[in-house]
Design an enzyme around this catalytic site. Structure first.
Site, short mmCIF file in Angstrom:
data_model
loop_
_atom_site.label_atom_id
_atom_site.label_comp_id
_atom_site.label_asym_id
_atom_site.label_seq_id
_atom_site.Cartn_x
_atom_site.Cartn_y
_atom_site.Cartn_z
N GLU A 118 -17.14 2.31 -30.93
CA GLU A 118 -16.15 2.42 -29.85
C GLU A 118 -15.28 1.17 -29.76
O GLU A 118 -14.09 1.26 -29.48
CB GLU A 118 -16.86 2.68 -28.53
N HIS A 161 -17.34 9.49 -23.08
CA HIS A 161 -17.58 9.09 -24.47
C HIS A 161 -16.40 9.50 -25.35
O HIS A 161 -16.56 9.67 -26.57
CB HIS A 161 -18.84 9.73 -25.07
N ARG A 192 -11.95 -1.23 -22.23
CA ARG A 192 -12.53 0.08 -22.02
C ARG A 192 -12.39 0.41 -20.54
O ARG A 192 -12.81 -0.37 -19.68
CB ARG A 192 -14.01 0.06 -22.41
N ASN A 239 -15.35 -4.84 -22.20
CA ASN A 239 -15.93 -3.73 -21.43
C ASN A 239 -16.49 -4.35 -20.15
O ASN A 239 -17.60 -4.90 -20.16
CB ASN A 239 -17.02 -3.05 -22.26
N ARG A 286 -30.61 10.43 -17.04
CA ARG A 286 -29.87 11.48 -16.32
C ARG A 286 -30.48 12.85 -16.63
O ARG A 286 -30.84 13.12 -17.77
CB ARG A 286 -28.40 11.49 -16.74
#
Ligand code: AMP
Length: 401
Positions: free
Chosen positions: A387, A182, A93, A7, A244
Site C-alpha cells: 500500500e 483497503h 493515507r 499513515n 471484527r
C-alpha cells in the site's frame, strides 16, 4: 524523487521514505503515543531497514512527531538524506473519501474540506489523517502533498452493489451506503495482477482479490474496475477478521445490548474489537496463534478457522456469480500471502468453479506466484500487497504533472 508516505492515526504515525528511482524503502518507522506523557520514535534505516534508532521523548502533537521524523531522516548518524528538501512530495493515507473521491488528489483547501466533510463516516481516522496533513504543511511548507483514499477504488461499484436495503432517505440524507476499504491494496494488487497476467497470456477480465490480513476484505474486479466489495459503510462488514465479527444479523446488536446491559456503542466496540478470530477462539486475533492452538487440539480455535475459511469461500462463490464467471483469484495481505493451509482450505471444494490449487506451488510465502495447476480454469495467485508503494506511485504521478 524521494517520497515520504505517512499513515497518521490518532496517537501514532507510521512513515516510509521511498526512493522512486529504485522503489526502495530507504527508511521507515513509527512515532507512538503522540499527545501523551511519554512518546517514542522508532526509526529504521540501512540495508533492508535493519538498523534501528529509538528516541524516547514527548510529542505534544502530530506536528512535533513529524518534526522528529524529519530530524531522524537528516540525523548525522542515523539519517538517510542530507536535507529535507530532498523529499519531493508527501503521500498520505486517508481512510474515508466518502463518495467525493474516486481517485487520489493533491492536497488543497477543497481536498481538506472534503476530508473534514467525511468525518462522520470515519470519525476515528479522518481527523487524525488530516492532522498528519496539517502537520506536514507546517513543518514542510511548499512540499506538495497528496491524499490517497482507502475507499476511492470502490467508487466504481454500481448502486445495486453499494446500496443497503434501508429506506432510501438515509442514503439521500446521510450517504448511508457501502463504501469498502483497503481500496489502495485492491487497486495495487489487481493492477499488478493484470500486468503480470497480460505478460503471461492469462485471461484476467474477472478477478477476485482476497485481502486477508488482520482486517480482511474481498473485492470483485471486472476489467480493472471494482464492482463489489465485502466491507461496507465501515470496515466491520464482510468476512470474519482478527477482532471484527464481519457480517451478523443487525438485530444481534439490540439483542446483546439488552441482555448484557450494554450501550449500542459498547456493543459495536465488542463487534469491532473483541470478536472475529479472537472472540471465537478465545486465544488470539493473530492467525499464527490460532493455527498453533488448532494444531494443539483447541476446539474453539478449530471452529474459528472453519468459520474464517467458510466465510471467504462463500464470498468467492457470490462474486463469481455476480460477475458471471471468474478468471483470476488473488490472495494478498498477511494471511493471504503467508498461510498456505488457509489458502488451501478456502479453495477446497471450489473445483466446480474451475479452481484447482497445486499443493507444491501453494507452499509459497510472501512472493508473487501462480499457485493453481496448469489445467485450472481459474488462475490463482499470491501477490504481495504494497500500500505504501501504491500511495507513493500516486503521489509521484500527481505531483509530476
Ligand atoms: P496484516 O494485517 O496484513 O499485517 O496481516 C496480519 C495477519 O497475518 C495476522 O493474523 C498474522 O497472524 C497473519 N500472518 C502473518 N504471517 C503468517 C503466517 N506465516 N501464517 C499465517 N498467518 C500469518
Amino acid at each position: 524523487m524521494k517520497i515520504l508516505v505517512i499513515n497518521a492515526g490518532s496517537s501514532s504515525l507510521k512513515y516510509q521514505l521511498i526512493d522512486m528511482d529504485t522503489r526502495d524503502v530507504i527508511a521507515k518507522g513509527l512515532a507512538e503515543r503522540i499527545g501523551m506523557d511519554s512518546s517514542r520514535l522508532t526509526h529504521r534505516y540501512g540495508a533492508d531497514c535493519a538498523e534501528k534508532y529509538v528516541v524516547d521523548t514527548v510529542f505534544k502533537d502530530h506536528t512535533s512527531a513529524i518534526q522528529m521524523v524529519l530530524d531522524a531522516l537528516v540525523d548525522a548518524q542515523h539519517g538517510v538524506i542530507a536535507d529535507t528538501k530532498e523529499i519531493g512530495a508527501v503521500g498520505h493515507r486517508v481512510l474515508h473519501g466518502g463518495d467525493k473521491f474516486t481517485a487520489s488528489c493533491i492536497v488543497d483547501d477543497a481536498c481538506k474540506n472534503a476530508i473534514r466533510a467525511c468525518y462522520p463516516l470515519g470519525p476515528l481516522h479522518n481527523p487524525a489523517n488530516l492532522q498528519g496533513i496539517l502537520a506536514c504543511e507546517k513543518v514542510m511548507p511548499g512540499t506538495p502533498q497528496v491524499a490517497v483514499f482507502d475507499t476511492a477504488f470502490h467508487q466504481t461499484m454500481p448502486p445495486k452493489a453499494f446500496m443497503y436495503g434501508v429506506p432510501k432517505k438515509y442514503y439521500d440524507k446521510h450517504a448511508v451506503r457501502r463504501y469498502g476499504f483497503h481500496g489502495t491494496s485492491h487497486r495495487y494488487v489487481s493492477g499488478r495482477a493484470a500486468q503480470l497476467l497480460e505478460e503471461k497470456g492469462y485471461k484476467h477480465d474477472k478477478m477476485i482479490v482476497a485481502h486477508l490480513g488482520n482486517g480482511s476484505s474481498l473485492s470483485a474486479v471486472v476489467d480493472g474496475k471494482c464492482v463489489d466489495t465485502s466491507m461496507g459503510l465501515t470496515p466491520l462488514e464482510g468476512v470474519l477478521m482478527g477482532t471484527r465479527s464481519g457480517n451478523v444479523d443487525p438485530a444481534v446488536v439490540e439483542f446483546i445490548a439488552n441482555l448484557e446491559n450494554l450501550s449500542v456503542t459498547n456493543t459495536l466496540t465488542m463487534l469491532n474489537k473483541e470478536s472475529g478470530l479472537l472472540g471465537i477462539s478465545g486465544v488470539s486475533s493473530d492467525m499464527r496463534d490460532v493455527n498453533a492452538a488448532a494444531d494443539a487440539g483447541n476446539e474453539n480455535a478449530k471452529l474459528a478457522l472453519d468459520m474464517w475459511q467458510y466465510g471467504i469461500k462463500k464470498y468467492i462463490g457470490a462474486y463469481a456469480a455476480a460477475m458471471g464467471g471468474l478468471d483470476t483469484l488473488i490472495f494478498t495481505a498477511g494471511i493471504g500471502e503467508n498461510d498456505a493451509l488457509g489458502r488451501w482450505k478456502v479453495c477446497e471444494g471450489l473445483e466446480f468453479l474451475g479452481i484447482k490449487i497445486d499443493p507444491e506451488a501453494n507452499k509459497v510465502r510472501g512472493e508473487e506466484k501462480l499457485i493453481s495447476t496448469p489445467d485450472s480454469k481459474v488462475s490463482v495467485w499470491v501477490i504481495p500487497t504494497n500500500e505504501e508503494l501504491a500511495i507513493a506511485m500516486d503521489t509521484l504521478e500527481l505531483t509530476s504533472k
